[in-house]
Design a protein around this motif. Structure first.
Motif, PDB file in Angstrom:
ATOM      1  N   LEU A  60       0.834  -1.209   0.000  1.00  0.00           N
ATOM      2  CA  LEU A  60       0.000   0.000   0.000  1.00  0.00           C
ATOM      3  C   LEU A  60       0.867   1.256   0.000  1.00  0.00           C
ATOM      4  N   LEU A  61       1.987   1.204   0.728  1.00  0.00           N
ATOM      5  CA  LEU A  61       2.870   2.364   0.815  1.00  0.00           C
ATOM      6  C   LEU A  61       3.500   2.677  -0.530  1.00  0.00           C
ATOM      7  N   ILE A  62       4.011   1.646  -1.217  1.00  0.00           N
ATOM      8  CA  ILE A  62       4.649   1.925  -2.508  1.00  0.00           C
ATOM      9  C   ILE A  62       3.600   2.309  -3.545  1.00  0.00           C
ATOM     10  N   GLY A  63       2.362   1.819  -3.379  1.00  0.00           N
ATOM     11  CA  GLY A  63       1.287   2.263  -4.260  1.00  0.00           C
ATOM     12  C   GLY A  63       0.970   3.742  -4.069  1.00  0.00           C
ATOM     13  N   ALA A  64       0.934   4.182  -2.804  1.00  0.00           N
ATOM     14  CA  ALA A  64       0.667   5.595  -2.507  1.00  0.00           C
ATOM     15  C   ALA A  64       1.813   6.474  -2.994  1.00  0.00           C
ATOM     16  N   ILE A  65       3.050   6.018  -2.777  1.00  0.00           N
ATOM     17  CA  ILE A  65       4.215   6.781  -3.236  1.00  0.00           C
ATOM     18  C   ILE A  65       4.188   6.914  -4.753  1.00  0.00           C
ATOM     19  N   SER A  66       3.874   5.829  -5.458  1.00  0.00           N
ATOM     20  CA  SER A  66       3.826   5.864  -6.920  1.00  0.00           C
ATOM     21  C   SER A  66       2.693   6.746  -7.420  1.00  0.00           C
ATOM     22  N   LEU A  67       1.569   6.756  -6.694  1.00  0.00           N
ATOM     23  CA  LEU A  67       0.439   7.597  -7.079  1.00  0.00           C
ATOM     24  C   LEU A  67       0.879   9.051  -7.198  1.00  0.00           C
ATOM     25  N   PHE A  68       1.682   9.508  -6.246  1.00  0.00           N
ATOM     26  CA  PHE A  68       2.138  10.904  -6.278  1.00  0.00           C
ATOM     27  C   PHE A  68       3.375  11.070  -7.161  1.00  0.00           C
ATOM     28  N   SER A  69       4.398  10.236  -6.952  1.00  0.00           N
ATOM     29  CA  SER A  69       5.674  10.455  -7.640  1.00  0.00           C
ATOM     30  C   SER A  69       5.583  10.193  -9.131  1.00  0.00           C
ATOM     31  N   ASN A  70       4.946   9.094  -9.538  1.00  0.00           N
ATOM     32  CA  ASN A  70       4.841   8.766 -10.962  1.00  0.00           C
ATOM     33  C   ASN A  70       3.626   9.403 -11.615  1.00  0.00           C
ATOM     34  N   GLY A  71       2.544   9.549 -10.846  1.00  0.00           N
ATOM     35  CA  GLY A  71       1.304  10.000 -11.450  1.00  0.00           C
ATOM     36  C   GLY A  71       1.048  11.494 -11.405  1.00  0.00           C
ATOM     37  N   MET A  72       1.542  12.183 -10.348  1.00  0.00           N
ATOM     38  CA  MET A  72       1.146  13.575 -10.158  1.00  0.00           C
ATOM     39  C   MET A  72       2.280  14.591 -10.212  1.00  0.00           C
ATOM     40  N   PHE A  73       3.431  14.229  -9.687  1.00  0.00           N
ATOM     41  CA  PHE A  73       4.488  15.231  -9.533  1.00  0.00           C
ATOM     42  C   PHE A  73       4.851  15.913 -10.848  1.00  0.00           C
ATOM     43  N   GLY A  74       4.972  15.124 -11.922  1.00  0.00           N
ATOM     44  CA  GLY A  74       5.342  15.716 -13.208  1.00  0.00           C
ATOM     45  C   GLY A  74       4.328  16.725 -13.703  1.00  0.00           C
ATOM     46  N   SER A  75       3.057  16.520 -13.370  1.00  0.00           N
ATOM     47  CA  SER A  75       1.994  17.411 -13.850  1.00  0.00           C
ATOM     48  C   SER A  75       1.897  18.698 -13.048  1.00  0.00           C
ATOM     49  N   ILE A  76       2.284  18.673 -11.762  1.00  0.00           N
ATOM     50  CA  ILE A  76       2.112  19.873 -10.934  1.00  0.00           C
ATOM     51  C   ILE A  76       3.407  20.652 -10.750  1.00  0.00           C
ATOM     52  N   GLN A  77       4.531  20.116 -11.223  1.00  0.00           N
ATOM     53  CA  GLN A  77       5.808  20.777 -10.935  1.00  0.00           C
ATOM     54  C   GLN A  77       5.868  22.183 -11.529  1.00  0.00           C
ATOM     55  N   SER A  78       5.337  22.350 -12.732  1.00  0.00           N
ATOM     56  CA  SER A  78       5.371  23.684 -13.345  1.00  0.00           C
ATOM     57  C   SER A  78       4.489  24.653 -12.565  1.00  0.00           C
ATOM     58  N   TYR A  79       3.326  24.196 -12.077  1.00  0.00           N
ATOM     59  CA  TYR A  79       2.453  25.066 -11.279  1.00  0.00           C
ATOM     60  C   TYR A  79       3.125  25.450  -9.953  1.00  0.00           C
ATOM     61  N   SER A  80       3.909  24.534  -9.408  1.00  0.00           N
ATOM     62  CA  SER A  80       4.546  24.766  -8.121  1.00  0.00           C
ATOM     63  C   SER A  80       5.749  25.703  -8.205  1.00  0.00           C
TER      64      SER A  80
END
Length: 488
Positions: free
Chosen positions: A329-349
């Motif tokens: 569950l932990l690596i699933g949650a980490i992947s949800l953010f690191s692989n799925g979201m971080f690339g999309s929000i980095q420019s906004y951040s």
């Protein structure tokens, strides 16, 4: 069950059946002492007080620790494992890194990334099909030959993208980058399938080679970034003085700077790297030297491993069912953010803090991945407590970068240099900790057998898919994130 093979060669199993074994202990007596002559030799034990008070003793112990990281391993196998890891997400990372140039020619414009994200998710059909065949088919896929096919698909898709990325066709009367979108699906098939195929394959090697494989996986993001920097993508625009008002006010506007080489050359470079990765895997799979670095492991039904006592955790350290579920569950949650979201929000951040902060955050966070994996060679850990602590730190940093992204274009300290330093440091530290934590979880799960690594890969892809789809709708169908224009 076949007999274990010897260190001197690969050998042929005399018995029939799908089960085979390879033996290779960590304390290899065949290692040549002269190869590590510079490593410190252990001296008679000293008192605990002298260990803490004598710098010379501490220095010797540290030297022993770092030298031990280089013992009982083959640097050639390390290099081949790195090249093998490069062939994981190279194509997908390269496609997204090339977006500033692709959108100029694509009829979709800046909506192209959302289309590409959907194509990448279609690539998850690869691991789903592989997992279904391995679970339900009476005839299991041979991992070795399957990896050959997956790497060839990735290499050919990069080659074809170099020549057809700007070809368009009409769909329902509207022009679309059909060639690029279709080729991205095949590129994603290579990337997504690697999560459930490449890691389990590396599970048959000694534990330390999983670290060098992850270094290569980190380089699959770093090398396209470095290539793009050389290409000049980070400097696609510059402020040019265009007018001076009667009151003396200077007026600047951003003008695009042509890249040093075009997108075709960029994808040809990626194709060359994919060929190098394929060669690295071929040698890793075929060389007798590489086979001598197998762990003491019995392999059956493709990737179900049972490790011997010399190459596994002690029975007291085996995971309970609760711990096993917790790590998945932990690596699933980490992947949800690191692989799925971080690339999309980095420019906004980071973009609200200026173009320099944006490019530094993007570049340094990519570099943090292989650096963290390299550090793991010397600062190795399998402590569940430490994994939990690092995950909590990562969660706090994730909260910060999401806050800056949600408050764009006016996040905290957006008009101060302190804010720029803080956001760059947060992104760099966050990606480094995430990479280090994922490697720690994978190392712990490896000891549970090769099938556990398949579960790790599957949960990783599931988390990544949920994250990517969620952030896609959040960005395109809500007002949660507002882009900040980088002005002169």
């Amino acid at each position: 069950m076949s007999g274990y093979q010897s260190r001197s060669g690969v050998g042929n199993a005399s018995q029939s059946g799908p089960v085979y074994g390879v033996i290779s202990t960590l304390d290899d007596p065949s290692a040549v002492p002269s190869d590590f002559a510079r490593c410190a030799v252990a001296e008679p034990s000293e008192s605990e007080l002298s260990v803490f008070l004598t710098w010379r003793t501490i220095h010797k112990k540290m030297e022993q620790k770092y030298c031990s990281a280089l013992k009982n391993r083959s640097l050639i196998v390390d290099l081949l494992a790195i090249f093998f890891g490069i062939g994981t997400w190279l194509g997908v990372n390269g496609t997204f890194i090339q977006l500033p140039l692709l959108v100029d020619e694509a009829p979709e414009g800046w909506s192209l990334p959302s289309y590409l994200s959907v194509m990448v998710q279609i690539g998850n059909l690869g691991p789903l099909l592989y997992t279904a065949i391995q679970k339900y088919s009476p005839r299991k896929l041979n991992d070795g030959w399957t990896i050959h096919g997956v790497l060839l698909v990735g290499a050919i898709s990069c080659l074809l993208t170099a020549f057809f990325y700007n070809r368009t066709a009409q769909v329902n009367g509207v022009d679309h980058s059909v060639a690029l979108l279709v080729l991205t699906i095949f590129t994603a098939l290579n990337a997504c399938t690697s999560s459930v195929l490449f890691m389990p394959y590396m599970g048959r090697f000694k534990e330390q080679y999983m670290v060098t494989y992850f270094i290569g996986e980190g380089l699959s993001g770093l090398l396209p970034s470095v290539t793009a920097l050389i290409q000049g993508i980070g400097e696609t625009s510059q402020c040019v003085l265009v007018n001076v008002t009667e009151s003396g006010e200077e007026i600047f506007e951003q003008q695009k700077v042509p890249p040093h080489f075009d997108t075709k050359v960029f994808f040809l470079i990626l194709f060359g790297l994919m060929v190098a990765s394929y060669i690295g895997y071929t040698l890793l799979n075929a060389l007798p030297l590489a086979r001598t670095e197998y762990a003491k492991v019995t392999v059956s039904e493709g990737n179900k491993y049972v490790y011997g006592e010399a190459d596994n955790q002690s029975p007291a350290e085996k995971l309970t069912r609760g711990q096993y579920t917790y790590l998945l569950l932990l690596i699933g949650a980490i992947s949800l953010f690191s692989n799925g979201m971080f690339g999309s929000i980095q420019s906004y951040s980071s973009a609200p803090y200026g173009s320099r902060a944006y490019h530094l955050a993007a570049t340094l966070s990519v570099i943090a991945n292989p650096v963290a994996c390299f550090m793991a060679m010397f600062l190795h850990f399998t402590s569940l407590r430490l994994i939990t602590v690092l995950s909590i730190i990562a969660a706090l940093l994730t909260s910060y970068v999401f806050t800056t992204a949600a408050l764009s274009p006016y996040p905290p300290f957006y008009d101060h240099s302190f804010g720029a330093v803080l956001v760059v440091a947060a992104w760099t530290l966050l990606l480094g900790i995430v990479s280090y934590t994922k490697l720690g979880i994978t190392t712990v799960m490896r000891a549970q057998g090769g099938q556990s690594l398949v579960w790790v890969g599957s949960i990783t892809q599931l988390g990544s898919t949920i994250g990517a789809v969620s952030i896609f709708f959040a960005i395109n169908y809500t007002n949660m994130f507002q882009a900040a224009e980088m002005t002169c």
